[in-house]
Scaffold this active site. Structure first.
Site, PDB file in Angstrom:
ATOM      1  N   ASP A   1       0.857  -1.193   0.000  1.00  0.00           N
ATOM      2  CA  ASP A   1       0.000   0.000   0.000  1.00  0.00           C
ATOM      3  C   ASP A   1       0.889   1.238   0.000  1.00  0.00           C
ATOM      4  OD1 ASP A   1      -2.442   1.362   0.003  1.00  0.00           O
ATOM      5  OD2 ASP A   1      -2.527   1.457   2.184  1.00  0.00           O
TER       6      ASP A   1
ATOM      7  N   ASN B   1       1.941   6.890   3.028  1.00  0.00           N
ATOM      8  CA  ASN B   1       2.661   5.880   3.800  1.00  0.00           C
ATOM      9  C   ASN B   1       4.175   6.001   3.668  1.00  0.00           C
ATOM     10  OD1 ASN B   1       0.544   4.609   5.100  1.00  0.00           O
ATOM     11  ND2 ASN B   1       0.176   3.172   3.428  1.00  0.00           N
TER      12      ASN B   1
ATOM     13  N   ASP C   1       3.325   1.682   8.018  1.00  0.00           N
ATOM     14  CA  ASP C   1       2.076   0.965   7.791  1.00  0.00           C
ATOM     15  C   ASP C   1       2.235  -0.195   6.797  1.00  0.00           C
ATOM     16  OD1 ASP C   1      -0.507   0.120   7.870  1.00  0.00           O
ATOM     17  OD2 ASP C   1      -1.357   1.877   6.865  1.00  0.00           O
TER      18      ASP C   1
END
Length: 336
Positions: free
Chosen positions: A211, A216, A229
């Site tokens: 992701d 992030n 994350d």
């Protein structure tokens, strides 16, 4: 969409419950607690009375119940620890009482050091090259061994199953459902062809961040990027961690991709066959995202944060985006 009548587990996660969870592993908050932006999980910045391993401020992450198994979460933690050991700038959980994963009530939770930073300047070629180098380092670690328990990013889990869930749960208004279902079927067929071609071309799958969007990646001017994350870490092609950093028109995306790959290939070869997967992967994310919103509608945070979701206008917009993605998948892939 699911009824919001039943009380959601996160409604029980009060500030006292957060502090009690930390106290259960020997970390005592001084009362200063800040909820951080996160929808899938609940994440809090907590000031400690006494520093733990030099950290006076930590981040407590409470995993969404029933999303991942204990073993799958521990694979995420093991991956983060591998990255840290290889000096890849990622944030790994701390291990109070000798464990990175803990349980309090209905929730698994972890505690990580707080790391600051800002969003990277993705219009700066030097920044993109720097991110590319660090993504290559992440993938070198990711390619050492596979995930055993965490799933792959594939057509079934990111495309077909979300489509089937949306249709079986009547999540799409009837006046739009037929159009969406037709465009989705065309898109999934095109994605299946692209994925089959990538397998035939020998595209390698490895452990990914999964992701890797700009939110992030935290940037500091002196030390560059670090990744946060890993909750969506999965097995997939390397390009999955690159394409979400591209934006703008085709010429802008071409330049951004060129800078990322220039940095990436200083440390790891990038397989050009993966470029044909950028638009299919973008289309899978589009389908998966709508199902994710629908499945989370019983969480009070979601109707508040996404009030536009679920209307006929929303789904007509999705039909249009699928049509545009079908056109994008017909275009020649970006080249570097």
């Amino acid at each position: 969409m699911p009824s919001a009548a039943a009380r959601h587990p996160y409604e029980t996660l009060t500030p006292d419950a957060v502090l009690d969870a930390l106290a259960s592993v020997g970390l005592y908050g001084d009362g200063r607690l800040l909820a951080l932006s996160s929808y899938e999980n609940r994440v809090y910045q907590v000031h400690l009375e006494d520093p733990y391993e030099g950290e006076s401020v930590v981040v407590a992450k409470f995993y969404r119940p029933n999303r991942w198994t204990e073993g799958q979460i521990l694979e995420e933690h093991d991956f983060a620890a591998e990255l840290l050991q290889a000096e890849v700038p990622a944030v790994a959980p701390l291990a109070p009482q000798g464990r990175t994963l803990h349980r309090h009530g209905d929730f698994f939770f972890s505690v990580s050091p707080r790391r600051g930073g800002r969003a990277p300047e993705l219009d700066d070629a030097e920044v993109l090259e720097w991110i590319g180098r660090y993504l290559a380092r992440l993938h070198l670690v990711g390619g050492r061994r596979p995930f055993v328990l965490r799933p792959a990013l594939d057509l079934a889990s990111f495309g077909e199953e979300p489509r089937d869930w949306l249709l079986s749960h009547d999540a799409i208004p009837l006046d739009v459902q037929g159009d969406w279902e037709r465009q989705c079927a065309l898109a999934l067929a095109r994605i299946a062809t692209a994925l089959a071609a990538s397998r035939d071309a020998g595209v390698r799958l490895l452990r990914l961040h999964g992701d890797c969007h700009p939110g992030n990646i935290l940037w500091t001017p002196d030390t560059g990027p670090h990744f946060v994350d890993l909750d969506d870490a999965r097995t997939g092609p390397a390009v999955q961690d690159l394409w979400m950093l591209l934006s703008g028109d085709r010429s802008q995306r071409q330049r951004q991709l060129g800078a990322l790959v220039d940095g990436y290939e200083q440390l790891r070869e990038f397989d050009r066959a993966e470029l044909a997967l950028i638009e299919p992967l973008r289309t899978l994310r589009l389908i998966h995202y709508s199902a994710w919103l629908a499945r989370r509608w019983d969480d009070p945070a979601f109707p508040h944060a996404f009030p536009w979701f679920g209307s006929s206008d929303y789904w007509r917009g999705q039909v249009q985006m699928l049509e545009e993605q079908l056109e994008a998948m017909d275009e020649p892939a970006l080249m570097v």
